[in-house]
Design a protein around this motif. Structure first.
Motif, PDB file in Angstrom:
ATOM      1  N   LEU A   2     -10.616  30.206   4.141  1.00 25.46           N
ATOM      2  CA  LEU A   2     -11.938  30.810   4.530  1.00 25.46           C
ATOM      3  C   LEU A   2     -12.943  29.547   4.796  1.00 25.46           C
ATOM      4  CD1 LEU A   2     -13.594  33.940   3.844  1.00 25.46           C
ATOM      5  CD2 LEU A   2     -14.979  32.046   3.827  1.00 25.46           C
TER       6      LEU A   2
ATOM      7  N   ASP B 237      -9.561  36.596  12.056  1.00 24.53           N
ATOM      8  CA  ASP B 237      -9.435  37.754  11.279  1.00 24.53           C
ATOM      9  C   ASP B 237      -8.434  37.785  10.168  1.00 24.53           C
ATOM     10  OD1 ASP B 237     -11.133  39.066  13.290  1.00 24.53           O
ATOM     11  OD2 ASP B 237      -9.500  39.825  14.715  1.00 24.53           O
TER      12      ASP B 237
ATOM     13  N   TYR C 119     -10.222  36.317   7.383  1.00 23.94           N
ATOM     14  CA  TYR C 119     -11.185  37.091   6.850  1.00 23.94           C
ATOM     15  C   TYR C 119     -10.399  38.303   6.073  1.00 23.94           C
ATOM     16  CZ  TYR C 119     -14.609  40.999   6.471  1.00 23.94           C
ATOM     17  OH  TYR C 119     -15.443  41.915   6.013  1.00 23.94           O
TER      18      TYR C 119
ATOM     19  N   GLU D 133     -15.339  42.994  -0.108  1.00 23.27           N
ATOM     20  CA  GLU D 133     -16.738  42.614   0.600  1.00 23.27           C
ATOM     21  C   GLU D 133     -17.794  41.756  -0.032  1.00 23.27           C
ATOM     22  OE1 GLU D 133     -18.208  46.499   2.347  1.00 23.27           O
ATOM     23  OE2 GLU D 133     -16.458  46.329   3.850  1.00 23.27           O
TER      24      GLU D 133
ATOM     25  N   VAL E 275     -16.668  38.141  -0.574  1.00 22.72           N
ATOM     26  CA  VAL E 275     -16.568  37.430   0.744  1.00 22.72           C
ATOM     27  C   VAL E 275     -17.922  37.118   1.301  1.00 22.72           C
ATOM     28  CG1 VAL E 275     -16.271  37.615   3.265  1.00 22.72           C
ATOM     29  CG2 VAL E 275     -14.442  38.661   1.705  1.00 22.72           C
TER      30      VAL E 275
ATOM     31  N   THR F 199     -19.250  33.095   1.388  1.00 20.79           N
ATOM     32  CA  THR F 199     -19.924  32.567   2.594  1.00 20.79           C
ATOM     33  C   THR F 199     -21.082  32.010   2.392  1.00 20.79           C
ATOM     34  OG1 THR F 199     -18.326  34.237   3.892  1.00 20.79           O
ATOM     35  CG2 THR F 199     -20.384  33.105   4.993  1.00 20.79           C
TER      36      THR F 199
END
Length: 205
Positions: A140, A152, A155, A164, A167, A171
């Motif tokens: 990532l 995809d 992710y 979620e 992530v 990020t």
């Protein structure tokens, strides 16, 4: 990584004559707002004004707000320390930032990131890992830094490991550390050698 004890200081720029463009200010030269922001940073978990906060002190309100974001990402994120430190090492190498590399490579090793992975990152190679969570982070972060987005499959792998919230925080961590690295790269903020960890070489070598 070969130890380098030749000098106490490590310059931020690979130029022939790197000069710290925005060095630490003397307290008597600070405005009231700058002194207040510096004191708040010293009173927090960082305990000092160092690294990116030295140039950021020129904008004390910005420094305070940036510091709060970084405080959460570094100390309170749901991502475990090993994962955060690995991500920070990947960012530091991508933008060739000596301060963050020499700070976080030792912390990553202490947290359980393999030495072989850190050596690969320092040399600009892909750090293959048998740990699924580390592999998900590497994919990532590498794709995000190189392509400003992720596939995809990468992710999905990160989502399966971190959820979620994880992530989103991973990020944001990448963006935050790229930002503070850029501030230091522009300011040419120097750092210090760390025993057992060599500074980054110019890349590509």
């Amino acid at each position: 990584m070969t130890p380098d004890h030749r000098a106490a200081a490590v310059s931020q720029s690979f130029s022939v004559s790197p000069q710290d463009r925005l060095p630490m200010m003397a307290r008597q030269a600070m405005s009231a707002a700058q002194r207040e922001a510096a004191d708040a940073l010293i009173a927090g978990p960082r305990k000092a004004v160092f690294g990116p906060f030295i140039p950021l002190l020129r904008s004390p309100e910005l420094m305070s707000r940036v510091g709060m974001v970084g405080e959460y990402l570094r100390f309170d994120s749901l991502l475990e320390v090993r994962i955060r430190e690995l991500a920070m090492c990947l960012v530091a190498r991508h933008v060739s930032n000596q301060f963050e590399w020499l700070m976080h490579a030792p912390l990553a090793l202490k947290a359980g990131v393999p030495q072989a992975s850190l050596d690969a990152i320092a040399e600009g190679r892909y750090p293959h890992s048998q740990a699924p969570d580390e592999a998900a982070v590497v994919d990532l972060v590498t794709e995000l830094l190189q392509h400003h987005g992720v596939s995809d499959s990468s992710y999905a792998a990160a989502l399966g490991v971190f959820g979620e919230q994880g992530v989103v925080e991973l990020t944001t961590l990448v963006g935050y550390f790229a930002m503070v690295c850029w501030v230091m790269n522009v300011a040419r903020t120097p750092t210090e050698n760390k025993p057992g960890f060599a500074p980054l070489n110019a890349f590509p070598a």
